[in-house]
Motif scaffolding. Structure first.
Motif, mmCIF file in Angstrom:
data_model
loop_
_atom_site.group_PDB
_atom_site.id
_atom_site.type_symbol
_atom_site.label_atom_id
_atom_site.label_comp_id
_atom_site.label_asym_id
_atom_site.label_seq_id
_atom_site.Cartn_x
_atom_site.Cartn_y
_atom_site.Cartn_z
ATOM 1 N N GLU A 364 0.922 -1.031 0.428
ATOM 2 C CA GLU A 364 -0.202 -0.279 -0.363
ATOM 3 C C GLU A 364 0.960 1.364 0.254
ATOM 4 O OE1 GLU A 364 -4.118 1.751 2.472
ATOM 5 O OE2 GLU A 364 -3.122 0.057 2.986
ATOM 6 N N GLN A 365 2.362 0.967 0.811
ATOM 7 C CA GLN A 365 2.874 2.154 0.713
ATOM 8 C C GLN A 365 2.941 2.495 -0.898
ATOM 9 O OE1 GLN A 365 3.239 -0.866 2.677
ATOM 10 N NE2 GLN A 365 2.784 0.721 4.622
ATOM 11 N N MET A 366 3.708 1.914 -1.358
ATOM 12 C CA MET A 366 3.993 2.077 -2.498
ATOM 13 C C MET A 366 2.856 2.888 -3.821
ATOM 14 S SD MET A 366 5.617 -0.814 -5.991
ATOM 15 C CE MET A 366 6.753 -1.489 -4.617
ATOM 16 N N ALA A 367 1.909 2.341 -3.568
ATOM 17 C CA ALA A 367 0.891 2.530 -4.103
ATOM 18 C C ALA A 367 -0.275 3.864 -3.666
ATOM 19 C CB ALA A 367 -0.644 1.942 -3.824
ATOM 20 N N GLU A 368 0.490 4.504 -2.276
ATOM 21 C CA GLU A 368 -0.024 6.225 -1.577
ATOM 22 C C GLU A 368 0.805 6.830 -2.430
ATOM 23 O OE1 GLU A 368 0.221 5.167 2.375
ATOM 24 O OE2 GLU A 368 -1.587 4.567 2.325
ATOM 25 N N LYS A 369 2.134 6.481 -2.644
ATOM 26 C CA LYS A 369 3.641 7.064 -2.779
ATOM 27 C C LYS A 369 3.492 7.450 -4.358
ATOM 28 C CE LYS A 369 8.734 8.231 -4.093
ATOM 29 N NZ LYS A 369 9.903 7.106 -4.260
ATOM 30 N N PHE A 370 2.310 6.204 -5.685
ATOM 31 C CA PHE A 370 2.342 6.506 -6.818
ATOM 32 C C PHE A 370 1.023 7.730 -6.587
ATOM 33 C CE2 PHE A 370 -0.844 5.695 -10.326
ATOM 34 C CZ PHE A 370 0.483 5.620 -11.576
ATOM 35 N N THR A 371 -0.563 7.289 -6.079
ATOM 36 C CA THR A 371 -1.239 8.294 -6.559
ATOM 37 C C THR A 371 -0.962 9.549 -5.603
ATOM 38 O OG1 THR A 371 -2.386 6.644 -5.414
ATOM 39 C CG2 THR A 371 -3.549 8.424 -5.334
ATOM 40 N N TYR A 372 -0.075 9.477 -4.966
ATOM 41 C CA TYR A 372 0.442 11.265 -4.221
ATOM 42 C C TYR A 372 0.900 11.860 -5.608
ATOM 43 C CZ TYR A 372 2.588 14.948 -2.152
ATOM 44 O OH TYR A 372 3.217 16.838 -2.120
#
Length: 547
Positions: A364-372
């Motif tokens: 999820e951390q990777m997804a959050e960085k991408f989304t941001y």
């Protein structure tokens, strides 16, 4: 038999014309007949069914637009009847399962690369000149003229020869517009004074001072990343002295990238020099001595997991997502399966396929960085009256890429299907085997500049319309989407995937051919056209609004 149309994904509700289809013609796809109501140029799309206004248009299995007015079966998709639309996206713990391609025939293959002391392997051995501020660009140009011409790296002799011929014709009273001109032979690679130095490169730019301090800080990291690049053997830095980007800032960033940095590095500050002539003379003298040193390096066998491939598209057309991009994507999957690195960037051209990419992420951390990164970037564009939806150029639209989501869904094919192992902001380094996403603009040169900064040692660049883009330190391989552009612009195209459109080769076959070419290019056995032509494009991104 040559196909007239293709349906890219089972869920799509449009067909793509593989050749021109005249109005009134009936095409057959999977046993179903459809009569087109207007001329459909090759690369364009037409509807398979009647749809009301606000109907969802799907290609590549995803939402790529919505109808603005009622449309009818056999009608051509245009910017008048369809506008960009894309689904939202979020982390959902998808548990992606990947089936790697068969790489048995490549498992024991190697390329001949340059080993650096930190263990990385370059596909080339360049000396790089770096100005810390635009004030040094003129000095860079003087040094470039002096070194490249005399050491056998210039490609301009044939044009200088033609200019000399025109001068003589003019003196003789001849018509310079109709007289024939002969070509001069460029200095062959084999006649270079330093055969193990693949080039002397110059990173001229317009930054380093006069902008905001954040611009200088980003530029410092970018230039440090290039100095630390595995394809770079030595560096000469020119500084004026009073600029925002100070020498100590650059050196600090260089050490942050590589605390054990040990390549030859020469720094010259003009305001501390006795004269401009002294500065240039000493820069040439010490660089020449450095060239002697890095020329001692020899190519050695390296396994394919040492490759780091950037994938890029530019001058895209309606065939990009059908031929060249998926073929490059298959090559990318093979590299990932072999333990190498793949870099997919151009965040404005991932609009509409974000969910697919997030579903391939490991946490999820990777997804959050991408989304941001995606949402912050798009919000900045909207704040000035733009947005990712405005990315397609007039040339893209003319050749069938009607919405950004259509362009993006095809562009994302370059990254293949392997799991996403990392999300990198601009200038962050790729360290993990597999596919990483790199935040850059879609702009051809800004994107290739960013990919090289993150560590790409080769770039696979697909094009349907043709583009001369290259990179100073990362050999760039041009892959044509169609045979027409490959023939018309054969001086810049390395690989033609038009056979996929023509039905004579499969995506898998072309993907394997592309990997074979990469191995030869990484070994110096083949010199890509962009390298031969010194297409050394370099544009730093200021993190402003660039699509």
């Amino acid at each position: 038999m040559e196909r007239a149309v293709i349906k890219i994904h089972p869920d799509d509700n449009v067909l793509v014309a593989l050749k021109d289809i005249a109005a009134g013609s009936t095409v057959v796809y999977e046993g179903e007949e459809c009569t087109v109501t207007e001329n459909i140029p090759a690369k364009h799309k037409f509807f398979m069914q009647d749809m009301p206004a606000d109907g969802e248009v799907k290609m590549y299995g995803v939402l790529v637009g919505k109808t603005q007015i009622p449309v009818y079966r056999g009608e051509r998709m245009t910017t008048s009847n369809v506008k960009h639309a894309a689904k939202g996206y979020a982390w959902r713990d998808y548990r992606y399962q990947w089936q790697p391609p068969d790489v048995s025939k490549f498992k024991n293959k190697t390329f001949m690369g340059y080993y650096r002391n930190d263990g990385r392997v370059g596909t080339a051995n360049y000396w790089v000149f770096i100005p810390l501020v635009f004030c040094e660009n003129r000095n860079m140009d003087v040094i470039r003229e002096a070194l490249q011409n005399e050491l056998g790296y210039a490609v301009t002799e044939k044009y200088k020869s033609k200019t000399r011929q025109l001068i003589e014709l003019y003196k003789q009273g001849e018509d310079v517009l109709t007289a024939g001109l002969t070509n001069a032979n460029n200095t062959p690679y084999s006649q270079r004074l330093f055969p193990n130095v693949d080039g002397i490169k110059f990173l001229n730019h317009q930054g380093g001072c006069g902008g905001i301090r954040q611009d200088a800080a980003i530029l410092s990291k970018l230039l440090a990343a290039y100095a630390n690049h595995p394809n770079v053997g030595g560096v000469t830095v020119l500084s004026l002295g009073c600029q925002n980007l100070q020498v100590q800032d650059f050196l600090k960033d260089l050490k942050a990238f590589n605390p054990q940095f040990d390549k030859p590095l020469h720094v010259f500050e003009q305001q501390q020099s006795g004269s401009e002539e002294q500065l240039i003379t000493e820069a040439i003298r010490k660089t020449f001595a450095g060239l002697i040193e890095i020329n001692k390096l020899q190519r050695q066998p390296a396994t394919l997991n040492n490759l780091c491939i950037g994938v890029k598209c530019g001058g895209s057309d309606g065939f990009s997502g059908i031929s060249a991009n998926p073929a490059v994507g298959y090559c990318a999957d093979m590299i990932a399966a072999l333990g190498g690195k793949v870099l997919l960037a151009e965040f404005p051209e991932l609009c509409g396929v974000e969910q697919n990419l997030i579903d391939r992420m490991r946490n999820e951390q990777m997804a959050e960085k991408f989304t941001y990164l995606m949402q912050t970037y798009d919000a900045k564009a909207h704040a000035v009256g733009s947005g990712f939806y405005m990315n397609p150029s007039p040339g893209n639209i003319k050749d069938g890429l009607i919405t950004d989501a259509i362009k993006s869904a095809g562009a994302a094919k370059k990254g293949g299907t392997s799991p996403v192992v990392d999300v990198l902001d601009y200038t962050e380094q790729a360290t993990k085997p597999g596919l990483s996403l790199v935040c850059t603009p879609g702009n051809d040169v800004e994107a290739t500049t960013g990919k090289a900064a993150s560590g790409a040692t080769l770039i696979l660049f697909t094009t349907g319309l043709g583009t001369p883009t290259g990179n100073p330190v990362c050999p760039t391989i041009k892959v044509a989407t169609n045979s027409s552009v490959a023939k018309r612009m054969k001086d810049i195209i390395d690989i033609n995937t038009g056979s996929i459109i023509e039905g004579t080769k499969t995506i898998q076959q072309m993907g394997e051919e592309i990997l074979e070419y990469c191995i030869k290019a990484a070994s110096g056995e083949i010199i890509p056209k962009a390298v031969q032509l010194n297409q050394d494009d370099f544009i730093p991104w200021k993190r402003g609004i660039s699509l």
